[in-house]
Enzyme design. Structure first.
Site, PDB file in Angstrom:
ATOM      1  CE1 TYR A  16       4.060  17.605  16.006  1.00 48.95           C
ATOM      2  CE2 TYR A  16       4.781  16.509  18.005  1.00 48.95           C
ATOM      3  CZ  TYR A  16       4.352  17.646  17.359  1.00 48.95           C
ATOM      4  OH  TYR A  16       4.203  18.812  18.051  1.00 48.95           O
TER       5      TYR A  16
ATOM      6  CE  LYS B 293       6.465  20.304  15.699  1.00 49.64           C
ATOM      7  NZ  LYS B 293       6.219  21.615  15.064  1.00 49.64           N
TER       8      LYS B 293
HETATM    9  P1  NAI Z   1      -3.305  23.618  17.135  1.00 53.51           P
HETATM   10  O1  NAI Z   1      -3.790  22.352  16.514  1.00 53.51           O
HETATM   11  O2  NAI Z   1      -4.140  24.279  18.176  1.00 53.51           O
HETATM   12  O3  NAI Z   1      -2.999  24.700  16.005  1.00 53.51           O
HETATM   13  C1  NAI Z   1      -2.357  24.360  14.807  1.00 53.51           C
HETATM   14  C2  NAI Z   1      -2.905  25.241  13.724  1.00 53.51           C
HETATM   15  O4  NAI Z   1      -2.198  24.960  12.504  1.00 53.51           O
HETATM   16  C3  NAI Z   1      -4.396  25.004  13.434  1.00 53.51           C
HETATM   17  O5  NAI Z   1      -5.111  26.225  13.557  1.00 53.51           O
HETATM   18  C4  NAI Z   1      -4.422  24.448  12.016  1.00 53.51           C
HETATM   19  O6  NAI Z   1      -5.557  24.842  11.253  1.00 53.51           O
HETATM   20  C5  NAI Z   1      -3.126  25.031  11.436  1.00 53.51           C
HETATM   21  N1  NAI Z   1      -2.619  24.251  10.292  1.00 53.51           N
HETATM   22  C6  NAI Z   1      -2.559  22.902  10.183  1.00 53.51           C
HETATM   23  N2  NAI Z   1      -2.050  22.559   8.989  1.00 53.51           N
HETATM   24  C7  NAI Z   1      -1.785  23.714   8.328  1.00 53.51           C
HETATM   25  C8  NAI Z   1      -1.240  24.006   7.052  1.00 53.51           C
HETATM   26  N3  NAI Z   1      -0.883  23.031   6.209  1.00 53.51           N
HETATM   27  N4  NAI Z   1      -1.083  25.318   6.686  1.00 53.51           N
HETATM   28  C9  NAI Z   1      -1.462  26.320   7.537  1.00 53.51           C
HETATM   29  N5  NAI Z   1      -2.001  26.088   8.753  1.00 53.51           N
HETATM   30  C10 NAI Z   1      -2.156  24.799   9.146  1.00 53.51           C
HETATM   31  O7  NAI Z   1      -1.846  23.266  17.722  1.00 53.51           O
HETATM   32  P2  NAI Z   1      -0.915  24.018  18.812  1.00 53.51           P
HETATM   33  O8  NAI Z   1      -0.863  23.191  20.026  1.00 53.51           O
HETATM   34  O9  NAI Z   1      -1.252  25.447  18.921  1.00 53.51           O
HETATM   35  O10 NAI Z   1       0.526  23.805  18.123  1.00 53.51           O
HETATM   36  C11 NAI Z   1       1.231  24.823  17.485  1.00 53.51           C
HETATM   37  C12 NAI Z   1       2.635  24.305  17.159  1.00 53.51           C
HETATM   38  O11 NAI Z   1       3.329  23.963  18.358  1.00 53.51           O
HETATM   39  C13 NAI Z   1       2.633  23.058  16.289  1.00 53.51           C
HETATM   40  O12 NAI Z   1       3.711  23.112  15.376  1.00 53.51           O
HETATM   41  C14 NAI Z   1       2.877  21.953  17.284  1.00 53.51           C
HETATM   42  O13 NAI Z   1       3.453  20.823  16.696  1.00 53.51           O
HETATM   43  C15 NAI Z   1       3.801  22.628  18.273  1.00 53.51           C
HETATM   44  N6  NAI Z   1       3.794  22.010  19.575  1.00 53.51           N
HETATM   45  C16 NAI Z   1       2.739  22.162  20.436  1.00 53.51           C
HETATM   46  C17 NAI Z   1       2.784  21.592  21.692  1.00 53.51           C
HETATM   47  C18 NAI Z   1       1.727  21.820  22.686  1.00 53.51           C
HETATM   48  O14 NAI Z   1       1.945  21.469  23.875  1.00 53.51           O
HETATM   49  N7  NAI Z   1       0.583  22.381  22.336  1.00 53.51           N
HETATM   50  C19 NAI Z   1       3.904  20.743  22.109  1.00 53.51           C
HETATM   51  C20 NAI Z   1       4.973  20.662  21.150  1.00 53.51           C
HETATM   52  C21 NAI Z   1       4.889  21.284  19.941  1.00 53.51           C
END
Ligand code: NAI
Length: 308
Positions: free
Chosen positions: A169, A173
């Site tokens: 990851y 990133k």
């Molecule tokens: P989450 O797991 O709630 O949402 C991620 C979404 O991406 C899910 O709805 C999933 O179905 C979708 N997804 C996964 N693979 C996919 C694909 N191949 N094609 C289309 N959709 C796909 O995660 P969250 O926390 O909302 O994270 C959003 C972004 O922010 C991610 O890139 C994550 O790495 C980044 N991030 C989040 C942090 C946090 O504190 N929540 C911290 C650092 C980064």
């Protein structure tokens, strides 16, 4: 918020990937409230990347429509180049153009490094790094032709700083961060901007953070107070024309705190007119540079205070 602010994205068409839940959902809803027409993409993956749900973004589309906004659903995977092309084509077919892509879709496959399989590494790189490349590339030709466009990529403190068990990851990133800067450089002449957000928010993804020790439990409790909706305002701003000239930057958002993150530059240099030997590096260069070495710190060591 004034009326002018509320319609900051009037006339704009945005694609938000992984917008079925978490941060992406809030960005899609916020962008629609601000006048954008939205392609809500989500493949319906589990945290580890297995496909679990059908049309997970449809609920978000329904919410946008119920509030009087315009949105369509796309269920392709960002890790598939053709799927990414279909997302952008769908924006153009449904709404006539594409102005912004928010690369938000993500999965996790945490594993201590010596146990990380090729599959764990590959799956995470495919979604985050290839995913951001595929959608950005699909939009880039439209951006070039229309002489405008904005890309917003979610990076992570895991890559920018460090975390245990996230080599896949973190590599993805930091790759996304470099991808963003490269696009900003290459496409500046076409008025295309590219920026990263390093979000902190309680979501499905952060719910996998270990909470075994009292220290870890306290950290998770603090994280729970950071909500995904707080990431939307900066995303909306970066998609808007108000952000003209803002490109190649990395921002961090934790609740009501917005930080501009540093980017690597030389910290301290040593020179020896006769050149270096391995011995003189050990005797001279390293002692001189050691004072500026970074400790092996993790995200929580750097972001060690609570945001407002
Ligand atoms: P989450 O797991 O709630 O949402 C991620 C979404 O991406 C899910 O709805 C999933 O179905 C979708 N997804 C996964 N693979 C996919 C694909 N191949 N094609 C289309 N959709 C796909 O995660 P969250 O926390 O909302 O994270 C959003 C972004 O922010 C991610 O890139 C994550 O790495 C980044 N991030 C989040 C942090 C946090 O504190 N929540 C911290 C650092 C980064």
């Amino acid at each position: 918020m004034t009326d002018a602010n509320r319609k900051m994205l009037a006339g704009k068409v945005v694609l938000v990937t992984g917008a079925g839940g978490g941060i992406g959902r809030e960005i899609a809803l916020g962008m629609a409230r601000n006048g954008a027409r939205v392609v809500v993409n989500d493949v319906g993956a589990s945290l580890g990347g297995d496909i679990m749900a059908v049309n997970p973004g449809q609920q978000v589309v329904n919410e946008i429509r119920a509030a009087g906004g315009e949105a369509v659903h796309n269920g392709d995977s960002v890790s598939d180049a053709k799927g990414a092309e279909r997302m952008v084509a769908q924006a153009v077919e449904a709404f006539g153009r594409i102005d912004c892509v928010v690369n938000n879709a993500g999965i996790l496959r945490d594993r201590i490094f010596h146990k990380m399989s090729v599959d764990d590494f590959d799956a995470v790189i495919k979604v985050h790094l290839y995913g951001a490349f595929h959608t950005s590339k699909a939009a880039a030709l439209h951006f070039k032709e229309q002489g405008s466009g904005s890309l917003v990529h979610m990076t992570s403190a895991s890559g920018l700083v460090g975390n245990f068990g996230q080599a896949n990851y973190a590599a993805a990133k930091l790759g996304v961060t470099a991808l963003s800067k490269s696009i900003a450089l290459d496409m500046q002449k076409f008025n295309v901007r590219s920026n990263c957000i390093c979000p902190f928010a309680w979501s499905r993804m952060t719910s996998s953070i270990p909470a075994e020790t009292p220290e870890e439990r306290a950290r998770v409790e603090r994280l729970k107070r950071m909500t995904p909706d707080k990431i939307a305002p900066l995303s909306i701003y970066l998609a808007s024309d108000a952000a003209a000239g803002v490109t190649g930057q990395v921002f961090a958002v934790r609740n009501n705190e917005i930080s501009l993150m540093s980017q690597p530059r030389p910290l301290r240099s040593v020179h020896r007119s006769e050149g270096w030997t391995p011995e003189s590096i050990g005797e001279h260069a390293i002692p001189a540079l050691r004072a500026s070495f970074y400790p092996l710190d993790r995200s929580a060591d750097v972001f060690c205070w609570d945001p407002i």
